[in-house]
Design a protein around this motif. Structure first.
Motif, PDB file in Angstrom:
ATOM      1  N   VAL A  27       0.842  -1.205   0.000  1.00 37.00           N
ATOM      2  CA  VAL A  27       0.000   0.000   0.000  1.00 37.00           C
ATOM      3  C   VAL A  27       0.874   1.250   0.000  1.00 37.00           C
ATOM      4  O   VAL A  27       0.648   2.178  -0.794  1.00 37.00           O
ATOM      5  CB  VAL A  27      -0.974   0.000   1.198  1.00 37.00           C
ATOM      6  CG1 VAL A  27      -1.645   1.359   1.380  1.00 37.00           C
ATOM      7  CG2 VAL A  27      -2.013  -1.102   1.038  1.00 37.00           C
ATOM      8  N   PHE A  28       1.888   1.293   0.856  1.00 33.95           N
ATOM      9  CA  PHE A  28       2.770   2.462   0.895  1.00 33.95           C
ATOM     10  C   PHE A  28       3.531   2.621  -0.421  1.00 33.95           C
ATOM     11  O   PHE A  28       3.748   3.736  -0.890  1.00 33.95           O
ATOM     12  CB  PHE A  28       3.739   2.391   2.081  1.00 33.95           C
ATOM     13  CG  PHE A  28       3.123   2.840   3.375  1.00 33.95           C
ATOM     14  CD1 PHE A  28       2.929   4.189   3.641  1.00 33.95           C
ATOM     15  CD2 PHE A  28       2.722   1.927   4.327  1.00 33.95           C
ATOM     16  CE1 PHE A  28       2.348   4.610   4.827  1.00 33.95           C
ATOM     17  CE2 PHE A  28       2.146   2.330   5.520  1.00 33.95           C
ATOM     18  CZ  PHE A  28       1.959   3.679   5.765  1.00 33.95           C
ATOM     19  N   GLN A  29       3.938   1.512  -1.031  1.00 37.81           N
ATOM     20  CA  GLN A  29       4.599   1.590  -2.333  1.00 37.81           C
ATOM     21  C   GLN A  29       3.637   2.148  -3.380  1.00 37.81           C
ATOM     22  O   GLN A  29       4.016   2.979  -4.209  1.00 37.81           O
ATOM     23  CB  GLN A  29       5.102   0.211  -2.762  1.00 37.81           C
ATOM     24  CG  GLN A  29       5.947   0.241  -4.030  1.00 37.81           C
ATOM     25  CD  GLN A  29       7.246   0.999  -3.841  1.00 37.81           C
ATOM     26  OE1 GLN A  29       8.032   0.685  -2.966  1.00 37.81           O
ATOM     27  NE2 GLN A  29       7.478   2.011  -4.661  1.00 37.81           N
ATOM     28  N   ASP A  30       2.373   1.718  -3.328  1.00 38.91           N
ATOM     29  CA  ASP A  30       1.369   2.248  -4.257  1.00 38.91           C
ATOM     30  C   ASP A  30       1.134   3.739  -4.031  1.00 38.91           C
ATOM     31  O   ASP A  30       0.979   4.499  -4.994  1.00 38.91           O
ATOM     32  CB  ASP A  30       0.051   1.479  -4.123  1.00 38.91           C
ATOM     33  CG  ASP A  30       0.118   0.078  -4.700  1.00 38.91           C
ATOM     34  OD1 ASP A  30       1.072  -0.222  -5.464  1.00 38.91           O
ATOM     35  OD2 ASP A  30      -0.781  -0.728  -4.392  1.00 38.91           O
ATOM     36  N   ARG A  33      -0.287   5.332  -7.546  1.00 40.24           N
ATOM     37  CA  ARG A  33      -1.332   4.457  -8.096  1.00 40.24           C
ATOM     38  C   ARG A  33      -2.710   4.844  -7.588  1.00 40.24           C
ATOM     39  O   ARG A  33      -3.696   4.690  -8.281  1.00 40.24           O
ATOM     40  CB  ARG A  33      -1.033   3.000  -7.765  1.00 40.24           C
ATOM     41  CG  ARG A  33       0.120   2.453  -8.572  1.00 40.24           C
ATOM     42  CD  ARG A  33       0.222   0.938  -8.407  1.00 40.24           C
ATOM     43  NE  ARG A  33       1.351   0.458  -9.153  1.00 40.24           N
ATOM     44  CZ  ARG A  33       2.546   0.193  -8.640  1.00 40.24           C
ATOM     45  NH1 ARG A  33       2.749   0.364  -7.345  1.00 40.24           N
ATOM     46  NH2 ARG A  33       3.514  -0.248  -9.405  1.00 40.24           N
ATOM     47  N   TYR A  34      -2.766   5.284  -6.328  1.00 31.52           N
ATOM     48  CA  TYR A  34      -3.988   5.807  -5.747  1.00 31.52           C
ATOM     49  C   TYR A  34      -3.609   6.648  -4.545  1.00 31.52           C
ATOM     50  O   TYR A  34      -2.489   6.586  -4.054  1.00 31.52           O
ATOM     51  CB  TYR A  34      -4.990   4.699  -5.359  1.00 31.52           C
ATOM     52  CG  TYR A  34      -4.396   3.537  -4.600  1.00 31.52           C
ATOM     53  CD1 TYR A  34      -4.172   3.612  -3.236  1.00 31.52           C
ATOM     54  CD2 TYR A  34      -4.066   2.356  -5.261  1.00 31.52           C
ATOM     55  CE1 TYR A  34      -3.630   2.550  -2.539  1.00 31.52           C
ATOM     56  CE2 TYR A  34      -3.526   1.284  -4.568  1.00 31.52           C
ATOM     57  CZ  TYR A  34      -3.313   1.389  -3.207  1.00 31.52           C
ATOM     58  OH  TYR A  34      -2.768   0.336  -2.526  1.00 31.52           O
ATOM     59  N   THR A  35      -4.558   7.441  -4.095  1.00 31.04           N
ATOM     60  CA  THR A  35      -4.304   8.333  -2.955  1.00 31.04           C
ATOM     61  C   THR A  35      -4.734   7.641  -1.659  1.00 31.04           C
ATOM     62  O   THR A  35      -5.543   6.710  -1.687  1.00 31.04           O
ATOM     63  CB  THR A  35      -5.116   9.635  -3.100  1.00 31.04           C
ATOM     64  OG1 THR A  35      -6.517   9.310  -3.050  1.00 31.04           O
ATOM     65  CG2 THR A  35      -4.781  10.367  -4.398  1.00 31.04           C
ATOM     66  N   PRO A  36      -4.217   8.118  -0.551  1.00 29.48           N
ATOM     67  CA  PRO A  36      -4.687   7.583   0.729  1.00 29.48           C
ATOM     68  C   PRO A  36      -6.200   7.739   0.901  1.00 29.48           C
ATOM     69  O   PRO A  36      -6.853   6.860   1.457  1.00 29.48           O
ATOM     70  CB  PRO A  36      -3.919   8.409   1.771  1.00 29.48           C
ATOM     71  CG  PRO A  36      -2.661   8.808   1.059  1.00 29.48           C
ATOM     72  CD  PRO A  36      -3.082   9.034  -0.371  1.00 29.48           C
ATOM     73  N   GLU A  37      -6.755   8.815   0.385  1.00 34.53           N
ATOM     74  CA  GLU A  37      -8.197   9.042   0.505  1.00 34.53           C
ATOM     75  C   GLU A  37      -8.984   7.997  -0.293  1.00 34.53           C
ATOM     76  O   GLU A  37      -9.997   7.476   0.181  1.00 34.53           O
ATOM     77  CB  GLU A  37      -8.543  10.457   0.021  1.00 34.53           C
ATOM     78  CG  GLU A  37      -7.958  11.561   0.898  1.00 34.53           C
ATOM     79  CD  GLU A  37      -6.455  11.815   0.665  1.00 34.53           C
ATOM     80  OE1 GLU A  37      -5.809  12.331   1.597  1.00 34.53           O
ATOM     81  OE2 GLU A  37      -5.931  11.475  -0.413  1.00 34.53           O
ATOM     82  N   ALA A  38      -8.511   7.705  -1.510  1.00 36.27           N
ATOM     83  CA  ALA A  38      -9.178   6.684  -2.332  1.00 36.27           C
ATOM     84  C   ALA A  38      -9.062   5.310  -1.673  1.00 36.27           C
ATOM     85  O   ALA A  38     -10.002   4.511  -1.687  1.00 36.27           O
ATOM     86  CB  ALA A  38      -8.574   6.649  -3.734  1.00 36.27           C
ATOM     87  N   PHE A  39      -7.912   5.033  -1.073  1.00 35.38           N
ATOM     88  CA  PHE A  39      -7.695   3.776  -0.363  1.00 35.38           C
ATOM     89  C   PHE A  39      -8.684   3.655   0.801  1.00 35.38           C
ATOM     90  O   PHE A  39      -9.336   2.624   0.965  1.00 35.38           O
ATOM     91  CB  PHE A  39      -6.247   3.721   0.124  1.00 35.38           C
ATOM     92  CG  PHE A  39      -5.922   2.537   0.973  1.00 35.38           C
ATOM     93  CD1 PHE A  39      -5.817   1.270   0.409  1.00 35.38           C
ATOM     94  CD2 PHE A  39      -5.708   2.676   2.333  1.00 35.38           C
ATOM     95  CE1 PHE A  39      -5.513   0.165   1.197  1.00 35.38           C
ATOM     96  CE2 PHE A  39      -5.402   1.581   3.124  1.00 35.38           C
ATOM     97  CZ  PHE A  39      -5.303   0.324   2.550  1.00 35.38           C
ATOM     98  N   ASP A  40      -8.801   4.726   1.588  1.00 35.39           N
ATOM     99  CA  ASP A  40      -9.724   4.715   2.731  1.00 35.39           C
ATOM    100  C   ASP A  40     -11.172   4.531   2.285  1.00 35.39           C
ATOM    101  O   ASP A  40     -11.930   3.795   2.916  1.00 35.39           O
ATOM    102  CB  ASP A  40      -9.593   6.010   3.534  1.00 35.39           C
ATOM    103  CG  ASP A  40      -8.266   6.111   4.255  1.00 35.39           C
ATOM    104  OD1 ASP A  40      -7.661   5.055   4.537  1.00 35.39           O
ATOM    105  OD2 ASP A  40      -7.832   7.243   4.525  1.00 35.39           O
ATOM    106  N   GLN A  41     -11.532   5.183   1.198  1.00 33.83           N
ATOM    107  CA  GLN A  41     -12.890   5.050   0.685  1.00 33.83           C
ATOM    108  C   GLN A  41     -13.173   3.605   0.283  1.00 33.83           C
ATOM    109  O   GLN A  41     -14.236   3.063   0.579  1.00 33.83           O
ATOM    110  CB  GLN A  41     -13.105   5.983  -0.509  1.00 33.83           C
ATOM    111  CG  GLN A  41     -14.515   5.924  -1.049  1.00 33.83           C
ATOM    112  CD  GLN A  41     -14.710   6.867  -2.221  1.00 33.83           C
ATOM    113  OE1 GLN A  41     -13.809   7.575  -2.634  1.00 33.83           O
ATOM    114  NE2 GLN A  41     -15.918   6.879  -2.750  1.00 33.83           N
ATOM    115  N   THR A  42     -12.222   2.967  -0.358  1.00 32.06           N
ATOM    116  CA  THR A  42     -12.382   1.563  -0.751  1.00 32.06           C
ATOM    117  C   THR A  42     -12.495   0.669   0.475  1.00 32.06           C
ATOM    118  O   THR A  42     -13.314  -0.254   0.503  1.00 32.06           O
ATOM    119  CB  THR A  42     -11.212   1.110  -1.645  1.00 32.06           C
ATOM    120  OG1 THR A  42     -11.186   1.945  -2.802  1.00 32.06           O
ATOM    121  CG2 THR A  42     -11.351  -0.337  -2.054  1.00 32.06           C
TER     122      THR A  42
END
Length: 124
Positions: free
Chosen positions: A62-65, A70-79
């Motif tokens: 995730v940190f590498q992404d 590849r995506y933002t922390p906000e998009a990750f949290d939303q998912t």
């Protein structure tokens, strides 16, 4: 530092867990050969370490992404919220994410030290 730099450095640090994972497998195998009551302790430690290594590898990716954009922390949290993996609605800031990942990494080192101590007890 920006989020990309924080993410990249954190991913690189978490990648070092691979080395302790190899040590964990070796210590567990040596313990299993010796047998005895301490092998049960080693089994519990190995199960906990397996969990930690899976989590650390996930966090590393995730940190590498994040670092690669590849995506933002906000998009990750939303998912995470959409999939039910996170119920909390607030998005932690990057320093908090980094601190959590490093805490997980440190806990795996402490468990590795405990595993080594149990192995030493078995030998003596």
């Amino acid at each position: 530092m920006d989020n990309s730099t924080d993410s990249l450095i954190t991913a690189r640090l978490l990648a070092t867990a691979r080395y302790t994972a190899v040590l964990n497998v070796l210590l567990f195998a040596l313990s299993a050969q010796r047998g005895g009551a301490w092998s049960a302790v080693q089994l519990v430690l190995a199960a906990a370490l397996l969990y930690y290594h899976i989590r650390i590898e996930f966090d590393r990716r995730v940190f590498q992404d994040f670092a690669d954009g590849r995506y933002t922390p906000e998009a990750f949290d939303q998912t995470l919220r959409q999939t039910g993996l996170r119920r909390v609605s607030d998005d932690p800031p990057m320093p908090e994410r980094v601190a959590g990942a490093i805490a997980l990494w440190r806990k795996s080192l402490y468990l590795t030290a405990a595993q080594a101590a149990v192995s030493l007890i078995q030998i003596l």
